[in-house]
Scaffold this motif. Structure first.
Motif, PDB file in Angstrom:
ATOM      1  N   SER A 141      -4.906   7.934 -10.723  1.00 14.35           N
ATOM      2  CA  SER A 141      -4.155   7.800  -9.273  1.00 14.35           C
ATOM      3  C   SER A 141      -3.951   9.276  -8.535  1.00 14.35           C
ATOM      4  CB  SER A 141      -2.954   6.956  -9.430  1.00 14.35           C
ATOM      5  OG  SER A 141      -1.983   7.579 -10.388  1.00 14.35           O
ATOM      6  N   HIS A 142      -4.187  10.065  -8.944  1.00  6.68           N
ATOM      7  CA  HIS A 142      -4.214  11.478  -8.331  1.00  6.68           C
ATOM      8  C   HIS A 142      -2.505  11.643  -8.284  1.00  6.68           C
ATOM      9  CE1 HIS A 142      -8.372  11.360  -7.613  1.00  6.68           C
ATOM     10  NE2 HIS A 142      -8.180  10.336  -6.940  1.00  6.68           N
ATOM     11  N   PHE A 177       1.173  13.145  -4.425  1.00  6.98           N
ATOM     12  CA  PHE A 177      -0.209  12.635  -4.694  1.00  6.98           C
ATOM     13  C   PHE A 177      -1.048  13.721  -4.091  1.00  6.98           C
ATOM     14  CE2 PHE A 177      -4.172  11.444  -2.519  1.00  6.98           C
ATOM     15  CZ  PHE A 177      -4.851  10.369  -3.340  1.00  6.98           C
ATOM     16  N   TYR A 179      -5.372  14.826  -4.254  1.00  5.63           N
ATOM     17  CA  TYR A 179      -6.511  14.342  -4.967  1.00  5.63           C
ATOM     18  C   TYR A 179      -7.089  15.269  -5.551  1.00  5.63           C
ATOM     19  CZ  TYR A 179     -11.035  12.087  -4.718  1.00  5.63           C
ATOM     20  OH  TYR A 179     -12.311  11.419  -5.099  1.00  5.63           O
ATOM     21  N   PRO A 311      -1.099  -1.100  -6.369  1.00  3.29           N
ATOM     22  CA  PRO A 311      -0.705   0.313  -5.913  1.00  3.29           C
ATOM     23  C   PRO A 311       0.048   1.051  -7.007  1.00  3.29           C
ATOM     24  CG  PRO A 311      -0.298  -1.202  -4.203  1.00  3.29           C
ATOM     25  CD  PRO A 311      -0.749  -2.060  -5.376  1.00  3.29           C
ATOM     26  N   ILE A 321      -5.304   8.088   3.721  1.00  2.00           N
ATOM     27  CA  ILE A 321      -4.647   7.914   2.359  1.00  2.00           C
ATOM     28  C   ILE A 321      -3.258   7.570   2.693  1.00  2.00           C
ATOM     29  CG2 ILE A 321      -4.419   9.056   0.270  1.00  2.00           C
ATOM     30  CD1 ILE A 321      -6.655  11.105   0.886  1.00  2.00           C
ATOM     31  N   TRP A 324      -2.893   4.086  -3.186  1.00  2.00           N
ATOM     32  CA  TRP A 324      -3.813   4.337  -4.189  1.00  2.00           C
ATOM     33  C   TRP A 324      -3.554   3.589  -5.454  1.00  2.00           C
ATOM     34  CZ3 TRP A 324      -7.443   7.737  -1.953  1.00  2.00           C
ATOM     35  CH2 TRP A 324      -8.218   8.143  -2.936  1.00  2.00           C
ATOM     36  N   GLN A 329      -9.068   3.405  -4.216  1.00  2.00           N
ATOM     37  CA  GLN A 329      -8.171   3.884  -2.754  1.00  2.00           C
ATOM     38  C   GLN A 329      -7.955   2.372  -2.173  1.00  2.00           C
ATOM     39  OE1 GLN A 329      -9.948   6.187   0.111  1.00  2.00           O
ATOM     40  NE2 GLN A 329      -8.226   5.863   1.373  1.00  2.00           N
ATOM     41  N   HIS A 347     -13.699   2.835  -2.756  1.00  2.00           N
ATOM     42  CA  HIS A 347     -13.581   4.358  -2.740  1.00  2.00           C
ATOM     43  C   HIS A 347     -14.789   4.794  -1.993  1.00  2.00           C
ATOM     44  CE1 HIS A 347     -12.488   8.263  -4.475  1.00  2.00           C
ATOM     45  NE2 HIS A 347     -11.825   7.814  -5.089  1.00  2.00           N
TER      46      HIS A 347
END
Length: 410
Positions: A141-142, A177, A179, A311, A321, A324, A329, A347
């Protein structure tokens, strides 16, 4: 079927292209013509484009336009792009990584919320928060506090752990977050170590085959040789020609997976868990546009990725964004251009000239995949601040939604 289409505009590559449509397309079909026209779209010029739509899990339309391969000069098409042509699908690949992790968790092989560090062969802790743990769910989930260095992979024979010396974000794990492609290489290492199997085999067993993507594979692993030969290259328009960026004829005619290996090392000697970046989990899945629609469908209610679609993070992470999940996404209502009543889970992907996306639209019970196989790097491609999509991506998504509207969502 193959039918000629008009030349591209004089400002771009001047050669005849061809289009190849999927089911339910007839000569003169306005939807195919609209797809053909996108190859000439100002600011989104491309050598090829493909689109597929599933409705209630069934394929209802697929089409492609342009070329999958060109001559050595990069101007004369040699093979048409079709809905069956597999290409490198960039970050859409991350959906398959998430499904792999979810499948392994369902089988009891791994815990998505347990610390990842015990599975790794190198020290792994955030220097600003050494007591904080990083879980697989956070990696997917970054939110694991990992930022991409300039080089977020390692070759076979290199120390993958050394990549992390400059890979930590300012925020601690779970504190924001960012990415991260590197996070997916790390996730693949954890999955390999937990199972003692290579990631390409894990993805095939836990993700690809169960959803009907048995013909796809990471870095061409497991892809039938004849189908690999028909694969599509990714291009950029450079010095008046479409120049191959990845999946050249030599690469397509090769045997076995495409991995980076230093002299003196062999893939047969690889120890699973040592370097999860080998099979490019962040972007190396080779699949066709229909398979990408099936991949998005896996995240629909009742699909194997349903739980992964919930989420994990919400906030402002940049253009488009806002939310996520554990891999995918989430585009919330109000983010899809012109359709404030719709949401999407899936995504996008952009790399080596590829621009595309794979999304499930729950309000329509439809899954949509689309991509172009090249770009002119000199053309600006602004990301929409709400959707995060480029103009070319938006045009393909809107085309698919318009098709569904015209066919009563069938």
């Amino acid at each position: 079927m193959i039918a000629p289409v008009r030349l591209l505009a004089a400002a771009g590559p001047a050669f005849a292209l061809s289009s190849c449509a999927g089911p339910d397309v007839t000569p003169g079909d306005p939807w195919q013509a609209r797809l053909d026209s996108l190859l000439e779209m100002e600011g989104a010029r491309a050598p090829g484009a493909a689109l597929a739509i599933l409705r209630q899990g069934e394929l209802v339309w697929s089409a492609a336009a342009g070329a999958a391969a060109f001559d050595a000069a990069g101007r004369a098409p040699e093979r048409p792009l079709t809905p069956q042509t597999r290409v490198r699908t960039a970050s859409i690949s991350k959906l398959a990584v998430a499904l792999t992790a979810g499948g392994m968790a369902e089988a009891g092989v791994i815990d998505l919320d347990a610390p990842a560090a015990p599975w790794l062969a190198f020290p792994f802790s955030h220097p600003a928060a050494p007591d904080a743990t990083v879980s697989l769910r956070q990696l997917l989930s970054h939110t694991g506090g990992i930022c991409d260095p300039a080089r977020y992979w390692a070759e076979l024979g290199e120390d993958f752990g050394a990549v992390f010396e400059s890979a930590w974000c300012e925020h601690a794990p779970g504190g924001g977050f960012t990415y991260s492609n590197l996070a997916f290489g790390l996730a693949a290492s954890v999955l390999e170590a937990a199972s003692e199997e290579r990631f390409d085999a894990l993805a095939r067993h836990y993700a690809l085959e169960p959803i009907g993507l048995g013909g796809a594979g990471f870095n061409w692993s497991g892809v039938d040789k004849a189908e690999r030969l028909e694969g599509g290259a990714l291009h950029r328009w450079i010095d008046g020609a479409w120049r191959v960026q990845i999946d050249s004829p030599a690469m397509l005619s090769g045997d076995g997976p495409v991995v980076l290996i230093q002299p003196g090392h062999a893939l047969e000697d690889y120890e699973p868990g040592a370097n999860g970046s080998l099979f490019s989990p962040q972007g190396g899945l080779r699949a066709n546009v229909i398979e990408l629609a099936l991949l998005a469908q896996a995240f629909a209610p009742g699909g194997p990725g349903e739980a992964l679609s919930q989420p994990v993070w919400r906030g402002d992470g940049g253009p488009g964004i806002r939310a996520w999940g554990t891999g995918p996404q989430i585009l919330e209502q109000g983010q899809i251009p012109g359709r404030p009543d719709l949401s999407a889970v899936g995504h996008p992907g952009q790399a080596w000239g590829f621009f595309g996306g794979a999304w499930h639209i729950p309000e329509l019970d439809a899954s949509i995949a689309y991509f172009v196989t090249g770009e002119d790097p000199d053309e600006p491609k602004p990301y929409d601040p709400v959707s995060g999509l480029t103009p070319g991506e938006t045009a393909l998504l809107v085309l698919a939604l318009d098709w569904l509207d015209a066919h009563d969502g069938r």
